[in-house]
Motif scaffolding. Structure first.
Motif, PDB file in Angstrom:
ATOM      1  N   ALA A 158       0.783  -0.997   0.124  1.00  0.00           N
ATOM      2  CA  ALA A 158      -0.095  -0.276   0.044  1.00  0.00           C
ATOM      3  C   ALA A 158       0.756   1.350   0.168  1.00  0.00           C
ATOM      4  CB  ALA A 158      -0.940  -0.037   1.406  1.00  0.00           C
ATOM      5  N   LEU A 159       1.644   1.385   0.758  1.00  0.00           N
ATOM      6  CA  LEU A 159       2.851   2.591   0.916  1.00  0.00           C
ATOM      7  C   LEU A 159       3.609   2.746  -0.513  1.00  0.00           C
ATOM      8  CD1 LEU A 159       4.613   1.699   4.362  1.00  0.00           C
ATOM      9  CD2 LEU A 159       3.009   3.807   3.810  1.00  0.00           C
ATOM     10  N   LEU A 160       3.970   1.615  -1.271  1.00  0.00           N
ATOM     11  CA  LEU A 160       4.607   1.574  -2.321  1.00  0.00           C
ATOM     12  C   LEU A 160       3.507   2.300  -3.604  1.00  0.00           C
ATOM     13  CD1 LEU A 160       6.756  -1.675  -2.592  1.00  0.00           C
ATOM     14  CD2 LEU A 160       7.714   0.682  -2.096  1.00  0.00           C
ATOM     15  N   PHE A 161       2.267   1.753  -3.597  1.00  0.00           N
ATOM     16  CA  PHE A 161       1.255   1.950  -4.418  1.00  0.00           C
ATOM     17  C   PHE A 161       1.273   3.325  -4.464  1.00  0.00           C
ATOM     18  CE2 PHE A 161      -3.199   2.768  -5.044  1.00  0.00           C
ATOM     19  CZ  PHE A 161      -3.183   2.492  -6.446  1.00  0.00           C
ATOM     20  N   ASN A 178       3.277  -3.666  -9.593  1.00  0.00           N
ATOM     21  CA  ASN A 178       4.727  -3.186  -9.189  1.00  0.00           C
ATOM     22  C   ASN A 178       4.886  -3.302  -7.536  1.00  0.00           C
ATOM     23  OD1 ASN A 178       7.530  -2.044  -8.766  1.00  0.00           O
ATOM     24  ND2 ASN A 178       7.281  -1.641 -10.814  1.00  0.00           N
ATOM     25  N   ALA A 179       3.549  -2.733  -6.974  1.00  0.00           N
ATOM     26  CA  ALA A 179       3.967  -2.666  -5.698  1.00  0.00           C
ATOM     27  C   ALA A 179       3.708  -3.925  -4.958  1.00  0.00           C
ATOM     28  CB  ALA A 179       2.669  -1.657  -5.063  1.00  0.00           C
ATOM     29  N   VAL A 180       2.676  -4.908  -5.255  1.00  0.00           N
ATOM     30  CA  VAL A 180       2.610  -6.118  -4.927  1.00  0.00           C
ATOM     31  C   VAL A 180       3.842  -7.131  -5.043  1.00  0.00           C
ATOM     32  CG1 VAL A 180       1.395  -8.360  -5.155  1.00  0.00           C
ATOM     33  CG2 VAL A 180       0.164  -6.039  -4.935  1.00  0.00           C
ATOM     34  N   PHE A 181       4.518  -7.101  -6.308  1.00  0.00           N
ATOM     35  CA  PHE A 181       5.618  -7.680  -6.752  1.00  0.00           C
ATOM     36  C   PHE A 181       6.724  -7.466  -5.789  1.00  0.00           C
ATOM     37  CE2 PHE A 181       9.199  -9.100  -9.024  1.00  0.00           C
ATOM     38  CZ  PHE A 181       8.757 -10.284  -9.512  1.00  0.00           C
ATOM     39  N   THR A 182       6.804  -6.001  -5.583  1.00  0.00           N
ATOM     40  CA  THR A 182       8.209  -5.429  -5.136  1.00  0.00           C
ATOM     41  C   THR A 182       7.837  -6.177  -3.350  1.00  0.00           C
ATOM     42  OG1 THR A 182       8.250  -3.861  -6.418  1.00  0.00           O
ATOM     43  CG2 THR A 182       9.338  -3.689  -4.571  1.00  0.00           C
ATOM     44  N   SER A 183       6.822  -5.807  -3.068  1.00  0.00           N
ATOM     45  CA  SER A 183       6.542  -6.066  -1.592  1.00  0.00           C
ATOM     46  C   SER A 183       6.595  -7.630  -1.109  1.00  0.00           C
ATOM     47  CB  SER A 183       5.281  -5.578  -1.148  1.00  0.00           C
ATOM     48  OG  SER A 183       4.764  -6.107   0.073  1.00  0.00           O
ATOM     49  N   ILE A 184       6.257  -8.395  -1.965  1.00  0.00           N
ATOM     50  CA  ILE A 184       6.480  -9.708  -1.629  1.00  0.00           C
ATOM     51  C   ILE A 184       7.944 -10.297  -1.839  1.00  0.00           C
ATOM     52  CG2 ILE A 184       5.849 -12.036  -2.768  1.00  0.00           C
ATOM     53  CD1 ILE A 184       3.172 -11.381  -3.436  1.00  0.00           C
ATOM     54  N   SER A 185       8.599  -9.705  -3.031  1.00  0.00           N
ATOM     55  CA  SER A 185       9.806  -9.704  -3.474  1.00  0.00           C
ATOM     56  C   SER A 185      10.760  -9.238  -2.011  1.00  0.00           C
ATOM     57  CB  SER A 185      10.290  -9.271  -4.393  1.00  0.00           C
ATOM     58  OG  SER A 185      11.594  -9.511  -4.983  1.00  0.00           O
ATOM     59  N   ALA A 186      10.345  -8.387  -1.449  1.00  0.00           N
ATOM     60  CA  ALA A 186      11.214  -7.976  -0.418  1.00  0.00           C
ATOM     61  C   ALA A 186      10.861  -8.811   0.804  1.00  0.00           C
ATOM     62  CB  ALA A 186      10.614  -6.280  -0.001  1.00  0.00           C
ATOM     63  N   PHE A 192      14.131 -10.137  -6.558  1.00  0.00           N
ATOM     64  CA  PHE A 192      13.693  -9.946  -7.951  1.00  0.00           C
ATOM     65  C   PHE A 192      12.935  -8.763  -7.960  1.00  0.00           C
ATOM     66  CE2 PHE A 192      13.642 -14.407  -9.787  1.00  0.00           C
ATOM     67  CZ  PHE A 192      14.954 -14.340  -9.999  1.00  0.00           C
ATOM     68  N   THR A 193      13.199  -7.900  -9.307  1.00  0.00           N
ATOM     69  CA  THR A 193      12.188  -6.620  -9.446  1.00  0.00           C
ATOM     70  C   THR A 193      11.717  -6.892 -10.757  1.00  0.00           C
ATOM     71  OG1 THR A 193      13.998  -5.074 -10.218  1.00  0.00           O
ATOM     72  CG2 THR A 193      13.883  -5.235  -7.905  1.00  0.00           C
ATOM     73  N   LEU A 194      10.862  -5.754 -11.265  1.00  0.00           N
ATOM     74  CA  LEU A 194      10.162  -5.773 -12.353  1.00  0.00           C
ATOM     75  C   LEU A 194      10.899  -4.755 -13.317  1.00  0.00           C
ATOM     76  CD1 LEU A 194       6.621  -5.775 -11.703  1.00  0.00           C
ATOM     77  CD2 LEU A 194       7.780  -7.436 -12.719  1.00  0.00           C
ATOM     78  N   GLN A 195      11.977  -4.171 -12.759  1.00  0.00           N
ATOM     79  CA  GLN A 195      12.705  -3.005 -13.365  1.00  0.00           C
ATOM     80  C   GLN A 195      14.099  -3.988 -13.644  1.00  0.00           C
ATOM     81  OE1 GLN A 195      10.110  -1.839 -10.885  1.00  0.00           O
ATOM     82  NE2 GLN A 195      12.233  -1.418 -10.043  1.00  0.00           N
ATOM     83  N   SER A 196      14.568  -3.780 -14.740  1.00  0.00           N
ATOM     84  CA  SER A 196      16.085  -4.293 -15.275  1.00  0.00           C
ATOM     85  C   SER A 196      17.211  -3.970 -14.398  1.00  0.00           C
ATOM     86  CB  SER A 196      16.407  -4.320 -16.814  1.00  0.00           C
ATOM     87  OG  SER A 196      16.007  -2.990 -17.231  1.00  0.00           O
ATOM     88  N   ASP A 197      17.028  -2.333 -13.965  1.00  0.00           N
ATOM     89  CA  ASP A 197      18.087  -2.050 -13.075  1.00  0.00           C
ATOM     90  C   ASP A 197      17.850  -2.147 -11.572  1.00  0.00           C
ATOM     91  OD1 ASP A 197      16.341  -0.403 -12.840  1.00  0.00           O
ATOM     92  OD2 ASP A 197      17.350   1.564 -13.226  1.00  0.00           O
TER      93      ASP A 197
END
Ligand SMILES: [K+]
Ligand SMILES: [K+]
Lengths: 461, 461
Positions: A158-161, A178-186, A192-197
């Protein structure tokens, strides 16, 4: 010879039923479970529709990605952001979530099973550990693990969103995904991230970096600590030795890594050099947090100095709390050995930690964990030095990163030959189930020897 | 609170008199002794007539050479063969001989002093160790150490002399000086030679290589083992746990290093590649023996592969037997930890080694020695990565070589900045006196704590 408490058959969860049917040790259930998950993930990733148009996925890369996801390591041999379709990325993040939950739940299960099988005194101690957290029932325990996990992930997402929508102006679909993926990934310490960098685009944004850091740190504390903090944050005096060790160790390692990496990289033109001072301090903190076992990065790890790599090697090797989504030898193992050394140098008969006496059996367990870990790093390092052209600093980094399921890399992962990738897959699996399996195998065995040899002390050191 | 046995003043040796006058711990006497020897050696080497014409010696290089000689490390920042006059070389080899004898004698002294100061049961054990070797009197002990040292050195020097004269046609003066220098340098595990290419000219000559190997191996066994072998070679069942561990460990490490280095370097054009098979096998054996802690070489170490360097790192770190002229964490420490791990994995209540039970106190000592050793390698490695331009593989090799007093190098020693040389000097001193001092400090302190904290076991690994 080990007493088993009488229980009704209805109490059994599926894992214990499996174990009973195949006469498996609980730790073996964990290993088989992870291997099955990796196999299923490999097959899924090889299905059509997973790989982005114009690209193809080899068997070894599918295996590598599945193992990396299930063990929440996050080493990336193909480039998650561009190699996979949305469906492929979905498979990866679901595997990660299941892997992460599997780690936490199986840790809880093994813990409870152990509490039932140990000798009376030990059982009282172990039960005390769980009773302190208010959990005596297996099903409530598992539900609590899943509940707390989803709650923390939801808050961070939610914070990231909010930040993505208000500050970066992303559309709601992209922002939610992106927020859900990053949050679970963290929280699962995947990295893993959805950004290539990775997270390099957010290097100076505390509203993205700090929630991610919080999720990573919480994930690395381990389930027993999270639950105890949740229930008893007002009563620090009731915290177990385990909780105290993990919290003190986490703070020390974070602060030490933060100060060292910030200082060493301060004027490196490839990393912190071009940033303003506040951003340097934030990026140094972020890098230190990620060594716990997450593996995101906001600065280019490949451009870091050799001494930073080596320092990160040490931090990754120590790793996170036990029964967590992280890896390494565990903070507790490291601190236990440190306190043993301290007691020895002070000439004290007992090892006391924070006003409690350390059980002697833990010395031997800690020695065992560290020796296995050292062998797991030295052996594959020698192998990879032979089958690749890379230098020791990069290979040691890659091997410790895989063993500790951190997933940082100096950039050599995609160029590794298939044989090296397979070695890393085995290392990720070993790093994930190893200390846990080993730990439980150690505690379960309780054979008595009825004769005694004469005692002798050789000279050490 | 430690009981001291009543003794007549006439029993005291000079070291104990010194200790009593300045209220020094015996281990502190050892440290002060080594520091004084290094200071004296530094001043001697700076005198006129020591440095060869056309060359000059800086203070740091004199300090480095003196420290390298006294600690019998053999790292060489100037080129012993060409930088020094005959007089300079004589000073170096005398320093080495005194350093080597100092190590053996002080180990024996500390051992005897300890036997007098410990609690009754421990004293009986420690005394047993020495009684087994037939030495209850301090002066006889010291005389035996010196006698055995000179005997072994004389035999090896005689063998080398014969070969130099009969096969290489050297004049008797050159042959004697070279044979004596090499023999002392081998038995004290120094590793300096009078040739600028170390022993590379003798790569295929077993009549030179094997006597040198024998001297190195014997020197690395340590005094208690040598004396027990000398007295009781017919009665292996009477050998102490210490002797058994050192012998088994030495054989395993020699064989493992021999097989690995020979296989890995077999077709390396810079090392074993151009040699015929028999010479390859001999040179592989020689290289393996030198990792014990001697540091001679018959092939070019700088040309070895990165995996050989890393394997040698591991072998050097383990090192030699305790109370020897070698270094490292000691073979006994390594094997004790290994047997603890084995017992733990088997679920055995006690750690039994070769039919004898391991004292529990040794677990803690072994942990302490290893943690200090790891800190002594990791810290200076981070420092040297920062103050030099060299890569991790070369720096790790140099640091472990200094700490383990082995003295092998990938060739970076002469190019190191002065600050790095000073770090290595401290590391050589620490490596030489560290484990010994530490070990004795550990055994001497015997404080009792009269209250007990509640016991608790955190999760490790
Ligand atoms: K990770
Ligand atoms: K040496």
């Amino acid at each position: 010879g080990v007493p088993v408490a009488t229980r009704k058959p209805g109490d059994e969860g599926p894992a214990e039923q499996l174990r009973r049917r195949f006469r498996l040790h609980p730790a073996q259930v964990v290993v088989v479970g992870f291997m099955a998950a990796i196999a299923a993930g490999t097959l899924l990733l090889l299905l059509p529709g997973m790989t982005a148009p114009g690209r193809s996925t080899s068997f070894v890369d599918a295996l590598f990605t599945a193992a990396s996801a299930v063990t929440t390591t996050g080493l990336d041999s193909v480039g998650t952001a561009t190699h996979w379709t949305f469906l492929g990325q979905l498979v990866i993040i679901v595997m990660t979530q299941l892997g992460g939950l599997g780690i936490l739940v199986s840790a809880a299960l093994v813990g409870v099973l152990l509490a039932r099988r140990l000798s009376l005194r030990t059982r009282l101690n172990a039960a005390g550990e769980f009773r302190a957290e208010g959990f005596t029932d297996l099903r409530r325990l598992v539900r609590a693990v899943i509940g707390i996990t989803l709650l923390i992930e939801a808050v961070v997402a939610a914070l990231l969103f909010l930040r993505y929508v208000t500050h970066y102006g992303w559309g709601p679909g992209k922002a939610v995904w992106n927020a859900v993926f990053t949050s679970i990934s963290a929280f699962t310490n995947l990295g893993f991230t959805l950004q290539s960098d990775s997270m390099m685009g957010f290097v100076g944004d505390p509203f993205v970096c700090l929630p991610v850091c919080a999720a990573v740190i919480l994930g690395g504390l381990g389930f027993p600590v999270i639950v105890q903090l949740w229930k008893e944050w007002r009563h620090p005096l009731r915290w177990s030795m385990n909780t105290n060790l993990v919290i003190v160790g986490t703070i020390l390692l974070l602060a030490g890594g933060w100060a060292y990496l910030t200082a060493v990289e301060w004027s490196n033109p490839g990393t912190l050099g071009p940033l303003d001072p506040a951003t340097k301090v934030l990026a140094g903190f972020f890098a230190s947090v990620m060594t716990r076992s997450a593996g995101f990065n906001t600065v280019d790890i490949a451009a870091m100095s050799s001494e930073s790599w080596f320092a990160i090697d040490v931090l990754m090797f120590i790793g996170t709390g036990p029964a967590s989504v992280g890896g390494g030898i565990r903070i507790t193992t490291f601190l236990v050995l440190f306190f043993v050394m301290l007691a020895e140098l002070r000439g004290e008969a007992q090892v006391n930690i924070f006003g409690k006496r350390l059980s002697r059996a833990v010395h031997r367990q800690a020695i065992t964990v560290v020796l296995v870990a050292v062998a797991a790093v030295v052996g594959p390092t020698l192998l990879l030095l032979q089958i690749t052209e890379s230098s020791l600093d990069r290979i040691l980094f890659e091997v410790i990163s895989a063993f500790s399921t951190t997933g940082m890399s100096t950039g050599i992962t995609p160029e590794l030959p298939d044989s090296a990738k397979v070695v890393l897959v085995l290392l990720m699996l070993l790093g994930r189930v190893g200390p846990l399996t080993l730990g439980s195998a150690l505690i379960l065995r309780d054979r008595r020897i009825l004769y005694e040899f004469p005692r002798e002390r050789p000279v050490v050191g």
